[in-house]
Design an enzyme around this catalytic site. Structure first.
Site, PDB file in Angstrom:
ATOM      1  N   ARG A   1      41.207  35.889  36.962  1.00 39.99           N
ATOM      2  CA  ARG A   1      40.273  36.981  37.239  1.00 39.99           C
ATOM      3  C   ARG A   1      39.317  37.259  36.092  1.00 39.99           C
ATOM      4  NH1 ARG A   1      44.332  41.205  37.270  1.00 39.99           N
ATOM      5  NH2 ARG A   1      45.716  39.557  36.562  1.00 39.99           N
TER       6      ARG A   1
ATOM      7  N   HIS B   1      38.749  37.795  30.573  1.00 38.14           N
ATOM      8  CA  HIS B   1      39.295  37.143  31.771  1.00 38.14           C
ATOM      9  C   HIS B   1      40.734  36.751  31.517  1.00 38.14           C
ATOM     10  CE1 HIS B   1      39.446  32.924  30.321  1.00 38.14           C
ATOM     11  NE2 HIS B   1      38.420  33.288  29.564  1.00 38.14           N
ATOM     12  N   CYS B   2      41.503  36.647  32.610  1.00 40.55           N
ATOM     13  CA  CYS B   2      42.870  36.144  32.526  1.00 40.55           C
ATOM     14  C   CYS B   2      42.884  34.776  33.206  1.00 40.55           C
ATOM     15  CB  CYS B   2      43.842  37.116  33.182  1.00 40.55           C
ATOM     16  SG  CYS B   2      43.499  37.423  34.928  1.00 40.55           S
ATOM     17  N   ALA B   3      44.025  34.352  33.726  1.00 41.62           N
ATOM     18  CA  ALA B   3      44.122  33.015  34.307  1.00 41.62           C
ATOM     19  C   ALA B   3      43.284  32.859  35.564  1.00 41.62           C
ATOM     20  CB  ALA B   3      45.585  32.693  34.616  1.00 41.62           C
TER      21      ALA B   3
END
Length: 467
Positions: free
Chosen positions: A29, A25-27
């Site tokens: 998504r 995951h990113c910030a």
């Protein structure tokens, strides 16, 4: 919300845990690589609690949850699917996520992702240098200290350092991405910026010394601030290191492989690849400069209108390399203000959707997603709102084109890359008040134009989703 329940429902709608290859995951998504991309039920996933949008890009199935919430959902998702957990044989079920995603990309997207992985880690150094250059410029412009002040000396050192050693930074990062020893990549960057070579970053008008080596004329010119040469050199280095390691016995690998890799790649760099890379890099940046100065307003109109479409393909990740080369060659980045206009235009279109939609879930998503675009993060509003209804995406393209044309017409530039939207004021400011004002006007034109265009185009919603 019950994140465990949401994660369980998401796994089922993705086709079950067996369909999940890897996840991260990113910030904002949850990014998932699947065995079969046709199994997920996109419409039902979009209706899950907390989901702000769903899209497929860069070889990954991406589900937008938003800052903070995505971490909690991922923790539950990882437990349910086993990504990152040890299997019974002691290995990792989760394969390298980046490599798994790359395998599902087309060649162009794969190149763009590779360049992104190389240049994104360097962004903090470039932004810091840009801000330091701005501080130095203001101190000199307003004569806050005498010209021979230690402040001027130190700030000049601090602000130029990242660009002088840029090949070392890129060499380290590129070697990691190409699967080579990153410290050898840094060494190659060090060879190409060695003090014995003329530094064109600080001595632009000086002529380099030329020496004779095995019948060849070699200019002792350094590669400080360059981009293309070190990328080519490290790519070749990774092939040489891998090839040498295959034939060298393990007992002497530590001694032989680094020695052979550095000496072979070093000569290749200084005699062939370095000069060739410089020609390619200069040709690219000077061509862009010619288009920018010749096409002018029209170039901004086209680039500003098309940038968000490029974002969907993922090719925009490669632009960091081009922008770094522009800064190295000209001291300014004239592309980033155009990209910024396209980004804030997406936010303007998202705000229009908030007022036009009758769907309460879309209203709930539209405001934070639009605000995120004004801060330079456009994925939530593009994939969660505008592309979902298409007309707002077209409205955003119109706004981006208008804003792009304005910032090109008024010559808005920055001295770094990596920031757009409101945060970009920090790297616009070093070029004076006119640059700041014109950037602000460009934002108003882009966001306002997108809002009006989206309002005129209207919103065609599915009747069932309205309910």
């Amino acid at each position: 919300m019950d994140t465990k329940k949401v994660a369980h429902e998401l796994v089922e709608l993705l086709g079950g845990a067996d369909n999940v290859v890897s996840a991260t995951h990113c910030a904002t998504r949850l990014r998932i690589v699947l065995n079969d991309d046709d199994k997920p039920n996109k419409e039902e996933i979009e209706e899950l609690e907390g989901v702000k949008g769903v899209f497929k890009a860069s070889g990954q199935y991406q589900v937008i949850f938003g800052t903070g919430l995505v971490n909690k959902v991922y923790a539950e998702f990882a437990q349910l699917t086993g990504v990152g957990s040890k299997d019974t044989d002691g290995g990792e079920k989760q394969v390298d996520h980046a490599q798994a995603a790359k395998k599902k990309m087309n060649p162009l997207a794969r190149i763009a992702r590779t360049l992104s992985n190389i240049f994104v880690p360097i962004i903090p150094a470039i932004v810091a240098s840009g801000l330091l250059m701005g501080l130095l410029g203001m101190m000199q412009a307003f004569e806050l200290v005498p010209p021979d002040s230690p402040w001027i000396l130190f700030l000049d050192m601090f602000s130029s350092a990242a660009f002088i050693i840029l090949p070392i930074l890129i060499g380290f990062s590129a070697a990691k991405e190409f699967g080579a020893n990153p410290y050898l990549g840094a060494v190659l960057g060090g060879i190409m910026t060695h003090p014995a070579l003329l530094n064109p970053w600080t001595l632009a008008d000086a002529e380099p010394e030329t020496i004779q080596f095995i019948g060849m004329n070699v200019d002792l010119l350094g590669y400080q601030g360059t981009v293309i040469p070190i990328l080519l050199v490290v790519y070749i280095m990774s092939k040489i290191e891998r090839g040498v390691r295959k034939v060298v016995p393990n007992a002497i690998d530590l001694l032989v492989t680094p020695f052979v890799t550095v000496i072979l790649t070093g000569f290749i760099a200084m005699l062939f690849v370095g000069p060739l890379g410089t020609l390619i890099g200069n040709g690219l940046t000077w061509s862009l400069d010619y288009i920018y100065n010749t096409a002018g307003l029209f170039a901004g109109l086209i680039f500003g209108g098309l940038y968000s479409t490029i974002v969907i393909t993922g090719v925009h990740h490669s632009f960091h390399a081009i922008e770094a080369a522009l800064i190295a060659d000209f001291g300014v980045n004239f592309l980033l203000p155009i990209w910024a206009m396209a980004n804030v235009a997406q936010g303007g279109a998202g705000l229009a959707v908030f007022f036009l939609t009758k769907n309460p879930k879309i209203k709930e998503i539209a405001i934070p997603a639009s605000f995120s675009a004004f801060l330079g993060i456009t994925e939530p509003v593009i994939f969660g709102i505008n592309l979902r209804f298409m007309r707002p995406f077209i409205g955003a393209a119109i706004g981006g084109a208008l804003g792009g044309a304005y910032v090109v017409f008024t010559n808005v530039v920055t001295n770094a890359y990596g920031l757009t939207g409101i945060p970009m004021f920090a790297i616009v400011a070093p070029f004076g008040m006119a640059n700041i004002i014109n950037y602000a006007i460009g934002i108003l034109i882009a966001a306002g134009g997108a809002f009006v265009a989206t309002w005129i185009l209207g919103l065609k919603e599915d009747a069932e989703k309205k309910k």
